[in-house]
Design an enzyme around this catalytic site. Structure first.
Site, PDB file in Angstrom:
ATOM      1  NE  ARG A  46      -2.703   1.063   3.582  1.00  9.14           N
ATOM      2  CZ  ARG A  46      -3.627   1.194   4.547  1.00  9.14           C
ATOM      3  NH1 ARG A  46      -4.882   1.480   4.231  1.00  9.14           N
ATOM      4  NH2 ARG A  46      -3.298   1.011   5.808  1.00  9.14           N
ATOM      5  CG  ASP A 104      -4.206   2.834  10.784  1.00  9.80           C
ATOM      6  OD1 ASP A 104      -5.155   3.564  11.144  1.00  9.80           O
ATOM      7  OD2 ASP A 104      -4.316   2.009   9.859  1.00  9.80           O
TER       8      ASP A 104
END
Length: 521
Positions: free
Chosen positions: A160, A443
């Site tokens: 990603r 996150d």
């Protein structure tokens, strides 16, 4: 070549910062950075339109794409046929080994929300991926050594890169900052792409934070150009798109269409989706105001509509539908574990029953729970692409029905938002983008939801369950009180300042990682 690397050149960095890689970055920058910036401008224009009273909806101009019955995405690529469990995590050396060894089918190697984009993390993460692919990776502490299992037991790597909005200031072209997304993509493709092709496992990507099918078209054009530049057959790259912004939920089919020769499906990025719900309609009053974030489950009406539409859309077009994150981290407290595992099992059971082909976990200790649930539904089948969910008919009104979400805004919820955001930002500023807080792996999405909720509550003058109104002064006081509860509380002063800057700002900051990125060299 007008490419200038102003970041450090440490040992082995030349294996990643090759002439081939830098040449690819330069070509992609020159051909596509102007479009990228225009699309970012269009995002801001859309928010202004919504603030003025416009509404999101399915696009009239792309109705033909949605109505055309025959088009399909490319068939699933090797290593992406069975995706029943995917683990996510940053590309540090220990996580790379643990994720690949975890028993998950796929590892989302995260250079975005679970990563602080320091130059050493950007390049060092690429070296760790390269070493893992070539089986040159190991990691040791005083207590334990980590090595890779045999190849046939390892997860498939899916990288990603950063979103379109994030810059890369350590690599300049004609003195101009580059795109973090293009840098992450190009460095991986140039260093590891052919190696992954040779292994029959890639190169594959997860694409974050897109808000329209035009942004997906940009990625597809980047893929075509990069494959041409490096002599890779067209269609080799595959990408799964995270549907994690509110606008993208209304363009799922169009996003698949734009990427169809490179598509590997869609993912329900639930936490960033909540952030985007708040962000997109932040000035529109109580109709788009969520209660405490921990009380917003996947079964509330607007979230249920989003996930069911995602499965229906993907399977209609032959694409994988991947479920959301289970962020729980197993603890030493059996009672906490029992409650958490029960919730995770229920969440994954709902996803598997709805037709998802797999789902995410954040910790190796949760892989077995997720796999067991999907095994019970899939059996010997690799996926549920044959479960078309033709019973699902989702309207724009259902996707927009935030107002029916049950729950309250409480002092406890405000305190949790403040504490988690500050703790996360402290770690982020120190170079760590995935952090265990209160038994959850957090996150950047966590901090984004937290500060966005507070910004909106403050704007709307929300009254808490205690009778206090959310104000700038209250947020500052609670920030000070929550920091005092933490060990080494002086460590959190910089994070506190950044948090208050974005939570109490007069103008909403699009992404808190932008001012945060400016705080380190």
């Amino acid at each position: 070549m007008a490419v200038e690397v102003i970041g450090a050149r440490r040992a082995r960095y030349d294996e990643i910062l090759t002439e081939r890689a830098l040449g690819l970055i330069e070509r992609l920058h020159r051909e596509y950075d102007g479009r990228r910036r225009e699309l970012l401008d269009r995002r801001r224009e859309r928010v202004a339109e919504i603030a003025a009273g416009a509404s999101l909806g399915f696009l009239a101009e792309t109705k033909d794409v949605r109505d055309e019955p025959d088009w399909r995405v490319a068939a699933a690529a090797p290593g992406l046929v069975d995706r029943r469990v995917e683990i996510t995590g940053p590309t540090d050396r220990k996580m790379t080994i643990n994720a690949l060894n975890s028993g998950a089918k796929v590892w989302l190697a995260d250079q975005e929300d679970a990563n602080t984009p320091t130059w050493d993390n950007v390049v060092g993460g690429q070296l760790n991926l390269l070493d893992a692919i070539t089986r040159q990776i190991d990691f040791s502490t005083d207590a334990k050594s980590y090595t890779l299992k045999p190849d046939d037991e390892l997860a498939t790597i899916v990288v990603r890169p950063r979103g379109w909005h994030l810059p890369e200031k350590h690599l300049l072209i004609d003195g101009e900052q580059t795109s973090g997304a293009l840098v992450d993509f190009a460095l991986y493709l140039a260093a590891s792409g052919q190696l992954q092709i040779d292994r029959g496992q890639g190169p594959y990507f997860y694409l974050p934070k897109m808000e329209s099918h035009l942004e997906a078209r940009l990625w597809n054009d980047v893929f075509v150009t990069a494959q041409e530049e490096l002599g890779i057959p067209r269609g080799t790259i595959r990408a799964t798109v995270l549907i994690e912004t509110y606008p993208a939920a209304f363009e799922m089919e169009e996003i698949l269409y734009e990427l169809r020769e490179h598509s590997a499906g869609l993912n329900a990025g639930r936490w960033d989706y909540m952030f985007s719900v708040i962000k997109t309609h932040r000035t529109r009053g109580a109709d788009f105001q969520l209660p405490d974030r921990n009380s917003v489950t996947m079964t509330v009406p607007f979230m249920r509509a989003y996930t069911e539409l995602l499965v229906r859309t993907c399977h209609k077009r032959g694409a994988h539908a991947i479920g959301g994150m289970a962020a729980f981290i197993p603890s030493k407290d059996p009672a906490v574990n029992e409650q958490a595992f029960t919730k995770v099992e229920a969440d994954k059971t709902r996803e598997a029953g709805d037709g998802f082909d797999g789902s995410w976990v954040a910790h190796p200790g949760m892989v077995e729970t997720c796999r067991t649930v999907f095994d019970s539904v899939l059996g010997d089948k690799p996926n549920q692409l044959d479960k078309l969910r033709e019973d699902v008919q989702v309207t724009a009104e259902q996707l927009l029905d935030v107002a029916s979400t049950p729950g309250a805004v409480t002092e406890a919820g405000l305190r949790n938002n403040v504490s988690v955001a500050i703790q996360y930002l402290a770690a982020w500023l120190e170079g760590t983008g995935a952090v265990g807080i209160f038994n959850l792996m957090e996150d950047a999405a966590t901090a984004e939801i937290s500060r966005s909720q507070i910004w909106q509550w403050r704007l709307n003058g929300v009254v808490l369950d205690t009778g206090e109104t959310v104000t700038t002064e209250l947020v500052e006081r609670i920030a000070d009180e929550e920091i005092l509860k933490l060990d080494q509380y002086l460590r959190y002063q910089s994070a506190r300042a950044l948090f208050l800057e974005v939570a109490n700002s007069e103008e909403y900051v699009d992404f808190l990682t932008l001012p945060a990125y400016e705080r380190f060299d």
